[in-house]
Design an enzyme around this catalytic site. Sequence first.
Site, PDB file in Angstrom:
ATOM      1  N   HIS A 219       0.847  -1.212   0.000  1.00  0.00           N
ATOM      2  CA  HIS A 219       0.000   0.000   0.000  1.00  0.00           C
ATOM      3  C   HIS A 219       0.864   1.237   0.000  1.00  0.00           C
ATOM      4  O   HIS A 219       1.004   1.882   1.023  1.00  0.00           O
ATOM      5  CB  HIS A 219      -0.902  -0.022   1.233  1.00  0.00           C
ATOM      6  CG  HIS A 219      -2.057   0.917   1.154  1.00  0.00           C
ATOM      7  ND1 HIS A 219      -2.027   2.182   1.687  1.00  0.00           N
ATOM      8  CD2 HIS A 219      -3.284   0.763   0.617  1.00  0.00           C
ATOM      9  CE1 HIS A 219      -3.199   2.769   1.497  1.00  0.00           C
ATOM     10  NE2 HIS A 219      -3.973   1.929   0.852  1.00  0.00           N
ATOM     11  N   PHE A 220       1.415   1.654  -0.949  1.00  0.00           N
ATOM     12  CA  PHE A 220       1.471   1.251  -2.350  1.00  0.00           C
ATOM     13  C   PHE A 220       2.935   1.064  -2.707  1.00  0.00           C
ATOM     14  O   PHE A 220       3.752   1.889  -2.289  1.00  0.00           O
ATOM     15  CB  PHE A 220       0.850   2.329  -3.240  1.00  0.00           C
ATOM     16  CG  PHE A 220      -0.586   2.644  -2.905  1.00  0.00           C
ATOM     17  CD1 PHE A 220      -1.588   1.809  -3.355  1.00  0.00           C
ATOM     18  CD2 PHE A 220      -0.917   3.747  -2.138  1.00  0.00           C
ATOM     19  CE1 PHE A 220      -2.919   2.092  -3.066  1.00  0.00           C
ATOM     20  CE2 PHE A 220      -2.240   4.019  -1.848  1.00  0.00           C
ATOM     21  CZ  PHE A 220      -3.241   3.197  -2.302  1.00  0.00           C
TER      22      PHE A 220
END
Length: 138
Positions: A45-46
């Site tokens: 993420h991410f």
Amino acid sequence: MNREEIMNIIPHRDNMLLIDEAVVEDGIARGRVKIRGDEWFLQGHFPGNPVVPGVILCEILAQSASVLMLQEDTENSTPYFTGLDKVKFKNTVRPGDLFETECTILKKRGQFYFASGKGFVGEKLCVECNFSFAIVRG
């Protein structure tokens, strides 16, 4: 209070204990956590642009608010999230940030607590919400 002292109040352990320290001042719980960058929730993420997920920020707020129950008999009990309301994400929280919280209990009805919380990095407001949880014995 440090992580060991927090674990005397809430049952979270290992990767789910998300606050490093907390203090109660004038009915306000203030929590702190340093986002290191190696946390499990940042792994996807991410990729290449890690951002703490909003749901994790809300969990950090809830754990911070839990220290307000120091005066309550919380032995053999578990706090369960029962609701989130008016959640607003204003700024991102990233590796290297010191995320600080301010939480208050708005009211208590039986085993249910209703709280308000805000999370900051420096002076920047990152998240604010109202939430509720139940303290379940046993």
